[in-house]
Design a protein around this motif. Structure first.
Motif, PDB file in Angstrom:
ATOM      1  N   ILE A 111       0.835  -1.197   0.000  1.00 48.56           N
ATOM      2  CA  ILE A 111       0.000   0.000   0.000  1.00 48.56           C
ATOM      3  C   ILE A 111       0.872   1.250   0.000  1.00 48.56           C
ATOM      4  CG2 ILE A 111      -1.668   1.322   1.355  1.00 48.56           C
ATOM      5  CD1 ILE A 111      -2.849  -1.298   2.316  1.00 48.56           C
ATOM      6  N   ASP A 140      -4.664   4.948   4.298  1.00 49.97           N
ATOM      7  CA  ASP A 140      -4.649   3.611   3.712  1.00 49.97           C
ATOM      8  C   ASP A 140      -3.550   2.749   4.323  1.00 49.97           C
ATOM      9  OD1 ASP A 140      -6.664   4.521   1.998  1.00 49.97           O
ATOM     10  OD2 ASP A 140      -5.219   5.171   0.490  1.00 49.97           O
ATOM     11  N   SER A 141      -2.388   3.338   4.539  1.00 50.54           N
ATOM     12  CA  SER A 141      -1.234   2.564   5.003  1.00 50.54           C
ATOM     13  C   SER A 141      -1.392   2.065   6.433  1.00 50.54           C
ATOM     14  CB  SER A 141       0.037   3.410   4.892  1.00 50.54           C
ATOM     15  OG  SER A 141       0.264   3.818   3.563  1.00 50.54           O
ATOM     16  N   CYS A 157      -9.109   0.583  -0.121  1.00 52.04           N
ATOM     17  CA  CYS A 157      -8.515   0.299   1.177  1.00 52.04           C
ATOM     18  C   CYS A 157      -9.493   0.447   2.336  1.00 52.04           C
ATOM     19  CB  CYS A 157      -7.280   1.179   1.413  1.00 52.04           C
ATOM     20  SG  CYS A 157      -5.799   0.536   0.608  1.00 52.04           S
ATOM     21  N   LEU A 183      -5.409  -3.947  -5.082  1.00 52.08           N
ATOM     22  CA  LEU A 183      -4.972  -2.586  -4.785  1.00 52.08           C
ATOM     23  C   LEU A 183      -4.844  -1.744  -6.041  1.00 52.08           C
ATOM     24  CD1 LEU A 183      -2.168  -3.243  -2.121  1.00 52.08           C
ATOM     25  CD2 LEU A 183      -4.531  -2.547  -1.704  1.00 52.08           C
ATOM     26  N   THR A 216      -8.824   3.978   6.786  1.00 52.59           N
ATOM     27  CA  THR A 216      -9.548   4.649   5.702  1.00 52.59           C
ATOM     28  C   THR A 216     -11.033   4.752   5.994  1.00 52.59           C
ATOM     29  OG1 THR A 216      -7.930   3.793   4.113  1.00 52.59           O
ATOM     30  CG2 THR A 216     -10.034   4.594   3.229  1.00 52.59           C
ATOM     31  N   THR A 255      -9.356  -3.176   3.252  1.00 54.32           N
ATOM     32  CA  THR A 255      -8.203  -3.597   4.043  1.00 54.32           C
ATOM     33  C   THR A 255      -8.288  -3.045   5.461  1.00 54.32           C
ATOM     34  OG1 THR A 255      -6.909  -1.714   3.211  1.00 54.32           O
ATOM     35  CG2 THR A 255      -6.714  -3.801   2.035  1.00 54.32           C
ATOM     36  N   PHE A 313      -4.497   1.581   7.864  1.00 59.06           N
ATOM     37  CA  PHE A 313      -5.763   0.862   7.965  1.00 59.06           C
ATOM     38  C   PHE A 313      -6.837   1.607   8.754  1.00 59.06           C
ATOM     39  CE2 PHE A 313      -2.162  -2.136   7.877  1.00 59.06           C
ATOM     40  CZ  PHE A 313      -2.345  -2.632   6.591  1.00 59.06           C
TER      41      PHE A 313
END
Length: 782
Positions: free
Chosen positions: A462, A502-503, A523, A717, A507, A526, A505
């Motif tokens: 991500i 997003d990175s 995301c 992704l 979002t 995710t 988690f």
């Protein structure tokens, strides 16, 4: 009768447009109609063109023009209906033919009409308040058009013009980007020095402009819509069979023109806004571009990303060369030394791992998951292909009719959301399957390792993808509206500002907020998956440690996963799930409070947890089903899936009329359909793994799925952003919406996403997992 009238309207509009459309300005007019001095050029650049032909009398066309005028008045936003159906007929039916001019244009040119000067302010800047260079070049274009110069004809040819199918939703008059950008003028007579600058804009009707244009106008209703955030952009249409589809089509429009590069975007904007304001329209978007693509900004983020890619490239080269050397020399001692930290970056080994196909049967492996994972991914991508391309299609106004004619086929697309629940089932299944295995092997549960592994498994791809999208797309993507990539709320800007959502988690925590954007829209999944993963020990460990109460514990979690979404849907009076025929406010609330929240998506995840634990602890030899029991199970699973997908067919008609849903149905379906889908998918996995899958297991468990199955995370992704680039930022002409075209587009997107997914996996997924094994000194099965 109404349908016949509509077809006549469409035919007549096309004929008139073909005869007198803006393309006519590219042809010759009598030289006597032009002034010889630059000072005489008017501010509206094309008003120098005058009508030179005689047309049929108005009396012969009164009835047909009446139908067309009524249709246009209710379909086209002003001032277009005024130009085409109020002012144009007057100009057309005036007999101002000049016989002496016939020889000038006959045989190789078409006539031009006074109404063209009405459209000129939309195509070229008003020269009142612009730079001298801009004024010079706009006047040069006007003179060259009149003389029929080739370069001017090419510029006008590149303009977007109203073409066939306007009433079918072809509101994307995008012109020809490349023809405009290739224009380069450096002549001495007139003194013109510029390159083509392509400008695309969209407009909407001001809400108050609807007053007086609609029959049955209701001020209270408009105020209510404004409070709900619904922008009224089009008037009502009083022509049978057209009203609904044009409500879908008209708010999504795009017009394009080609102006001199010596005119700035701001100069053109001032002119355009002024012209639109005169007729109750407002500018929604304007983006201009020249042939040169943007260059790197070289800010801190760009530099960090470039350095990161350079370092990763060096590591890949070193690791691959070392790996090939070791494989060739068979020097295993070198493989155990310091070089082992570089070998994890080797494309040579990692690529072979990705595409390795294992044909040996292994009871530990649930082979049917490979096929389920790939086919579910294809379902997600094809559904996105349909939904993301609707508004850019040339025939979007006809999609409602397509859905009505093939409701069950389109329901698979419009209600393709259960495909995501399949991934939740598989995620919960694998977590429980591996955690239970680890506990059976060691009688321990390593909490830190459990969380560390998940983060480093999911986060690096991500982060790398967000960094790439924040820097590089403007350097290779050029389409009709590609400059908007870097504007607020669009892809590049979102990746620069919101990559961390997003990175890490989170979002889904921002969806529904004013600044709820993210770099990778997918995301939200995710984030939900990771949040469910965080609380999985609370749900799973009591079942593993306390077997006597496991049924009560699991049942309690399952019951809560049903009651919570029911309560939210009932309390907020929301639709049963994401459906098309709802208000904008209800759709947003459903997404914010239900669809993207882990406590509302837990049902299929819990079914996966339960199945994963069951498959680990049960003795496969003791599970024996009779043939009729297996058949009954498959029938029940297929019937359940069909009910979930097709049960809301009436809510997905795309008529733009909100469906009056029944609260009881919304509560029951909203709370139970994800659990029902999870049960059906769990049965499929159970039956296939236990030997009751038959041909379905042969299909889903075939080894050919294995390479793609390993790439589904990377493809997931990449795919949506690739589709956004293709359908929005790179688009140069309207697409045509048919199932076959969508299938071909989906195949292309999947191919591109797969190649990009391989690269992403080789750079950010495989090396990180390899380093994890080296640094933690023990394999991780979580």
């Amino acid at each position: 009768m109404a349908l016949t009238q509509s077809l006549l309207v469409l035919l007549l509009f096309t004929i008139v447009n073909a005869a007198v459309g803006p393309a006519a300005v590219a042809h010759r007019t009598p030289s006597g109609s032009l002034s010889d001095t630059q000072e005489s050029f008017p501010n509206d650049p094309l008003s120098i063109i005058r009508p030179v032909m005689e047309v049929a009398s108005q009396e012969n066309s009164d009835s047909s023009m009446g139908v067309m005028q009524e249709t246009a008045h209710r379909v086209l936003p002003p001032p277009l209906w005024n130009i085409f159906f109020e002012e144009l007929p007057e100009l057309m039916f005036e007999s101002n033919y000049e016989p002496e001019a016939q020889a000038e244009w006959e045989g190789n040119a078409l006539p031009n009409f006074n109404w063209l000067e009405k459209l000129a302010p939309y195509y070229l800047p008003n020269t009142t308040n612009v730079s001298s260079e801009c004024r010079r070049d706009v006047h040069a274009i006007s003179a060259a058009i009149a003389k029929g110069d080739d370069w001017a004809q090419r510029i006008v040819d590149s303009w977007g013009k109203f073409s066939d199918g306007l009433l079918a939703g072809n509101t994307m008059q995008m012109g020809l980007l490349d023809e405009c950008l290739m224009a380069s003028v450096n002549s001495q007579d007139p003194d013109a020095h510029f390159r083509g600058q392509y400008c695309a804009f969209s407009f909407s009707m001001k809400p108050k402009s609807r007053r007086g244009l609609e029959e049955g106008y209701d001020e209270e209703e408009e105020e209510k819509e404004e409070e709900m955030g619904v922008e009224v952009q089009i008037p009502e249409l009083h022509v049978a069979n057209l009203k609904g589809m044009l409500k879908l089509a008209l708010p999504y429009n795009l017009m394009a023109t080609c102006i001199p590069s010596t005119c700035t975007e701001e100069e053109y904007m001032v002119s355009l806004v002024d012209q639109l304001n005169k007729t109750g329209l407002e500018l929604s978007m304007l983006e201009c571009q020249t042939k040169d693509l943007p260059t790197l900004r070289y800010n801190a983020a760009d530099i960090i990303m470039i350095i990161t890619l350079i370092i990763m490239g060096i590591l890949v080269v070193v690791g691959t060369v070392a790996d090939v050397w070791i494989q060739t020399s068979e020097d295993q001692e070198a493989a155990q030394g310091p070089l082992r930290y570089f070998l994890v970056f080797s494309f040579y080994t990692n690529l072979s791992k990705i595409f390795r196909i294992n044909v040996k049967e292994n009871e530990e492996v649930i082979s049917c998951l490979h096929g389920m994972r790939v086919l579910s991914m294809c379902w997600v991508v094809i559904a996105h292909s349909y939904l993301l391309s609707i508004m850019n299609s040339a025939n979007k106004g006809l999609i409602t009719q397509m859905v009505a004619e093939h409701p069950y086929f389109y329901q698979i697309i419009l209600n393709g959301y259960p495909s995501v629940d399949t991934f939740f089932v598989m995620s919960g299944l694998l977590v429980a399957y591996n955690v239970t295995k680890e506990y059976q092997r060691t009688s321990k549960f390593n909490v830190p390792l459990y969380y560390i592994h998940r983060f480093i498994r999911l986060a690096p791809p991500i982060m790398l993808l967000c960094g790439f999208l924040a820097v590089f797309p403007p350097l290779f993507v050029q389409g009709s509206v590609s400059p908007i990539m870097t504007t607020k709320g669009n892809m590049v800007d979102n990746c620069i500002n919101y990559w961390w959502r997003d990175s890490f988690f989170i979002t889904n925590a921002f969806i529904g907020h004013k600044d709820g954007q993210s770099c990778l829209p997918v995301c939200w999944y995710t984030a939900v998956d990771f949040q469910l993963y965080i609380v999985t020990p609370l749900m799973l460990l009591p079942i593993v440690y306390f077997r006597r109460t496991r049924a009560v514990v699991f049942g309690s979690w399952l019951l809560a996963s049903v009651i919570i979404p029911m309560s939210i849907i009932g309390g907020r009076q929301l639709p049963p799930t994401n459906v098309m025929d709802v208000t904008q406010q209800d759709a947003g609330n459903s997404m914010e409070y239900v669809y993207t929240k882990p406590w509302c998506r837990a049902s299929p995840y819990l079914m996966g947890l339960g199945l994963g634990y069951f498959l680990r602890v049960v003795d496969k030899e003791k599970v024996q089903l009779k043939w009729w029991q297996a058949v009954l199970g498959w029938i029940a699973a297929v019937a359940t899936m069909s009910a979930v997908v097709f049960g809301l067919k009436d809510y997905n008609t795309l008529t733009m009329k909100p469906h009056e849903y029944v609260p009881a149905i919304s509560i029951l379906y909203g709370g139970l359909h994800r659990l029902a889908w999870g049960v059906a998918v769990a049965w499929m996995v159970f039956a296939c793994h236990m030997g009751y899958g038959g041909p379905i297991n042969s299909l889903l468990g075939h080894p050919i799925w294995q390479p793609l199955s390993r790439l589904t995370y990377s493809i997931f992704l990449i795919a949506v952003n690739a589709q956004t680039i293709y359908y929005t930022y790179y688009s140069r002409l309207p697409l045509y919406f048919t199932p076959f075209y969508k299938l071909m587009e989906t195949a292309g997107i999947l191919l591109v996403a797969t190649f990009a997914g391989v690269l992403l996996s080789l750079l950010a997924e495989s090396p990180v997992l390899g380093l994890e094994k080296l640094l933690l000194r023990k394999p991780c099965h979580y």
